[in-house]
Design a protein around this motif. Structure first.
Motif, mmCIF file in Angstrom:
data_model
loop_
_atom_site.group_PDB
_atom_site.id
_atom_site.type_symbol
_atom_site.label_atom_id
_atom_site.label_comp_id
_atom_site.label_asym_id
_atom_site.label_seq_id
_atom_site.Cartn_x
_atom_site.Cartn_y
_atom_site.Cartn_z
ATOM 1 N N GLY A 176 7.804 -12.505 22.690
ATOM 2 C CA GLY A 176 7.463 -11.848 21.431
ATOM 3 C C GLY A 176 7.958 -12.630 20.230
ATOM 4 N N HIS A 177 9.162 -13.178 20.338
ATOM 5 C CA HIS A 177 9.667 -14.037 19.256
ATOM 6 C C HIS A 177 8.747 -15.232 19.047
ATOM 7 N N MET A 178 8.274 -15.787 20.158
ATOM 8 C CA MET A 178 7.418 -16.966 20.065
ATOM 9 C C MET A 178 6.063 -16.606 19.439
ATOM 10 N N ARG A 179 5.550 -15.413 19.737
ATOM 11 C CA ARG A 179 4.258 -15.042 19.148
ATOM 12 C C ARG A 179 4.370 -14.982 17.628
ATOM 13 N N SER A 180 5.399 -14.325 17.126
ATOM 14 C CA SER A 180 5.564 -14.224 15.680
ATOM 15 C C SER A 180 5.727 -15.603 15.055
ATOM 16 N N ALA A 181 6.511 -16.474 15.698
ATOM 17 C CA ALA A 181 6.711 -17.824 15.165
ATOM 18 C C ALA A 181 5.402 -18.600 15.123
ATOM 19 N N VAL A 182 4.588 -18.469 16.169
ATOM 20 C CA VAL A 182 3.297 -19.167 16.223
ATOM 21 C C VAL A 182 2.353 -18.655 15.142
ATOM 22 N N THR A 225 16.006 -22.713 18.514
ATOM 23 C CA THR A 225 15.442 -23.930 17.933
ATOM 24 C C THR A 225 14.710 -24.745 18.989
ATOM 25 N N ALA A 226 15.305 -24.835 20.185
ATOM 26 C CA ALA A 226 14.663 -25.581 21.273
ATOM 27 C C ALA A 226 13.344 -24.933 21.683
ATOM 28 N N ALA A 227 13.313 -23.609 21.707
ATOM 29 C CA ALA A 227 12.076 -22.911 22.081
ATOM 30 C C ALA A 227 10.999 -23.094 21.021
ATOM 31 N N TYR A 228 11.373 -23.006 19.737
ATOM 32 C CA TYR A 228 10.400 -23.254 18.663
ATOM 33 C C TYR A 228 9.818 -24.657 18.792
ATOM 34 N N SER A 229 10.680 -25.619 19.014
ATOM 35 C CA SER A 229 10.236 -27.004 19.120
ATOM 36 C C SER A 229 9.310 -27.196 20.307
ATOM 37 N N ALA A 230 9.671 -26.600 21.446
ATOM 38 C CA ALA A 230 8.833 -26.725 22.637
ATOM 39 C C ALA A 230 7.446 -26.149 22.405
ATOM 40 N N MET A 231 7.359 -25.099 21.579
ATOM 41 C CA MET A 231 6.076 -24.452 21.288
ATOM 42 C C MET A 231 5.343 -25.104 20.121
ATOM 43 N N ASN A 232 5.854 -26.249 19.649
ATOM 44 C CA ASN A 232 5.217 -27.005 18.569
ATOM 45 C C ASN A 232 5.146 -26.199 17.273
ATOM 46 N N VAL A 233 6.163 -25.395 17.028
ATOM 47 C CA VAL A 233 6.294 -24.696 15.746
ATOM 48 C C VAL A 233 6.987 -25.633 14.775
ATOM 49 N N LEU A 268 8.400 -21.329 29.977
ATOM 50 C CA LEU A 268 8.257 -22.770 29.762
ATOM 51 C C LEU A 268 8.545 -23.562 31.029
ATOM 52 N N GLU A 269 9.251 -22.953 31.972
ATOM 53 C CA GLU A 269 9.449 -23.590 33.272
ATOM 54 C C GLU A 269 8.218 -23.424 34.164
ATOM 55 N N ARG A 270 7.415 -22.416 33.850
ATOM 56 C CA ARG A 270 6.272 -22.096 34.715
ATOM 57 C C ARG A 270 4.954 -22.634 34.184
ATOM 58 N N PHE A 271 4.789 -22.642 32.861
ATOM 59 C CA PHE A 271 3.523 -23.056 32.245
ATOM 60 C C PHE A 271 3.761 -24.169 31.239
ATOM 61 N N PRO A 272 2.772 -25.050 31.049
ATOM 62 C CA PRO A 272 2.861 -26.024 29.947
ATOM 63 C C PRO A 272 2.950 -25.297 28.610
ATOM 64 N N ALA A 273 3.772 -25.803 27.710
ATOM 65 C CA ALA A 273 3.972 -25.149 26.420
ATOM 66 C C ALA A 273 2.668 -25.026 25.640
ATOM 67 N N LEU A 318 -4.398 -24.936 14.649
ATOM 68 C CA LEU A 318 -3.919 -23.887 15.550
ATOM 69 C C LEU A 318 -2.647 -24.300 16.286
ATOM 70 N N GLY A 319 -2.274 -25.564 16.150
ATOM 71 C CA GLY A 319 -1.052 -26.043 16.780
ATOM 72 C C GLY A 319 -1.178 -26.340 18.253
ATOM 73 N N VAL A 320 -2.403 -26.580 18.733
ATOM 74 C CA VAL A 320 -2.604 -26.817 20.170
ATOM 75 C C VAL A 320 -3.371 -28.114 20.445
#
Length: 503
Positions: A40-46, A98-106, A285-290, A424-426
């Motif tokens: 959920g945090h990642m959705r809002s950041a995206v 911060t690491a999660a934001y970066s991994a998600m290309n935010v 992030l361990e299971r799916f490509p970011a 879209l960041g992808v």
């Protein structure tokens, strides 16, 4: 060009009219760093990263402020549970976020202030509210200071509630409050809390309440009035309602537009820690490509509820693989003639094309990304025809095109697709991913539960086709190829075997 965004307060789409012409200031409520981030945090950041990218494409100079709440009740209690000093606990999880934001290309925010670095501004804002008669020190000697909700006639303007219908503010002992709904601006130091988690103030040592933090930090970096305040829907009340009340009561114009991203459901229920159904970002992030995760988060309108399950992510992986596969093959076919990769951080100043008109229309209308994705796939479909013409594959573009015209058309289609994907960041070509489209597809095959059904069926038929060709049974081989084509699957023979695309 008019960009319209949904205003929570207006409950309608409103035009974006920047406070300063050509510039947009955005404040997004960031993490309370008590623990690891969930999806959920990642959705809002995206969502707000995509807003920022689109406004940048439209030529605005965007200042995005995303705070870090590094002091509050939960951080103090969680730090004790995990055996750390509270400040070490907060810093640890700030790094995890911060690491999660970066991994998600935010993209990194323009500024990322910490609450503990702005205590002075918070104390000054509280003093203004006390002087204006909208706040009061508790009479029980606790050192708490509360906002007087009944002193401000517009309290409830954001969520359109009357005070009597609101829930109690359970953020401090109610004995010092005039009204149970009054919320804490300052919390007096308690004997059970570390002294390091307190600061001097006119009302005694203590620490800020949650809501005052964002009011002080947003106006410090964006001014007393700014363009957009964003966050997840769960922050609308009480957090954002209280921010609006205390800021406007202090005399600030505050945010013109309030935007809220929708929640995630897991198994039909809202994802929440109380239900024990939180899905943590590091596990995904361990299971799916970011890039696949970010694409999945983009497939529903940002204000809608998004249902999450691993199966739904897998379903969207196939769609993303089709797009990323086109990008990879087009770049390979064009070689040195491929267009430069678009870069959001540079304001897309070096782009060679504009996005298609229907993509722009969708994005201008409250970030209607599902409609924008339709434009992406339409361009991929047209580009795939040109790609087959360039590579000499069957079923390519109009045969009246010369090779040079097909090559030029493919370069334009690729440039448009990558530009839309970057907004879209992808974009699979973005160096931020640190992986190629081929790597993404390979890891997807390994991580998928049971694999992609379409890919498995194509593998089976392609093996039969290869066997027929080896036996010089070209009629059967052609029949299999035609059967796949009629189903929308286009095979392409390569020196290393085959690859396929969806028409």
């Amino acid at each position: 060009m008019t960009i319209r965004l949904h205003s929570t307060a207006a409950r309608d789409l409103v035009p974006l009219t920047p406070v300063i012409d050509g510039q947009v200031g955005i404040y997004v409520c960031g993490a309370t760093v008590q623990g690891a981030p969930h999806i959920g945090h990642m959705r809002s950041a995206v969502v707000f990263d995509q807003l920022r990218r689109w406004l940048t494409y439209r030529g605005y100079r965007v200042t995005l402020v995303r705070n870090v709440t590094d002091i509050d009740d939960k951080i103090l209690s969680k730090s004790v549970e995990e055996g750390r000093e509270w400040w070490a606990h907060a810093y640890h999880y700030e790094q995890v976020f911060t690491a999660a934001y970066s991994a998600m290309n935010v993209l990194p925010p323009t500024y990322e202030p910490r609450a503990t670095g702005h205590i002075t501004e918070m104390v000054e804002l509280i003093a203004r509210l006390v002087a204006a008669g909208h706040a009061y020190p508790a009479e029980d000697g606790s050192g708490d200071v509360y906002f007087d909700v009944r002193s401000w006639p517009d309290y409830g303007a954001l969520t359109h509630q009357s005070i009597d219908d609101m829930s109690d503010a359970a953020d401090a002992d109610p004995r010092g409050k005039r009204d149970i709904r009054d919320f804490a601006l300052w919390k007096g130091h308690k004997e059970t809390e570390p002294v390091t988690a307190s600061w001097p103030s006119p009302w005694g040592r203590g620490r800020p309440g949650w809501h005052i933090e964002c009011s002080a930090m947003s106006t410090k970096y964006l001014g007393a009035r700014f363009d957009i305040h964003g966050g997840g829907l769960d922050l609308r009340f009480p957090h954002h309602e209280n921010e609006l009340a205390q800021s406007t009561a202090a005399g600030d114009g505050f945010a013109d537009i309030w935007m809220h991203s929708g929640l995630l459901n897991v198994g039909g229920d809202k994802m929440s820690k109380s239900l024990g159904n939180s899905v943590f970002a590091h596990e995904l992030l361990e299971r799916f490509p970011a890039s696949v995760l970010r694409y999945f988060l983009s497939t529903a309108h940002y204000r809608s509820v998004l249902e999450f399950s691993p199966e739904l992510v897998e379903r969207q992986r196939a769609a993303y693989d089709r797009v990323s596969g086109f990008v990879e093959r087009a770049r390979e076919a064009l070689g040195a003639d491929a267009p430069p990769v678009p870069v959001a951080a540079h304001g897309y100043a070096e782009r060679t094309v504009d996005v298609p008109e229907d993509f722009a229309t969708a994005m201008d209308e409250d970030l209607s990304i599902p409609r924008a994705l339709a434009s992406v796939f339409s361009t991929v479909k047209d580009g795939s025809k040109l790609l087959r013409r360039v590579t000499g594959g069957a079923g390519g573009a109009d045969g009246t095109l010369t090779a040079a015209e097909a090559r030029s058309g493919l370069a334009r289609a690729l440039a448009q697709v990558e530009l839309m994907l970057d907004v879209l960041g992808v974009n699979p070509s973005d160096p931020a991913w640190g992986r190629t489209a081929a790597d993404e597809q390979a890891s997807g095959a390994e991580a998928g539960q049971g694999g992609d059904v379409v890919a498995a069926l194509v593998d089976l038929l392609a093996a039969r086709r290869a066997e027929a060709k080896a036996n010089r049974d070209y009629q059967t081989a052609d029949a299999i190829r035609d059967q796949l084509r009629s189903a929308g699957v286009l095979l392409e023979d390569t020196p290393d075997g085959y690859r396929f695309d969806l028409a």
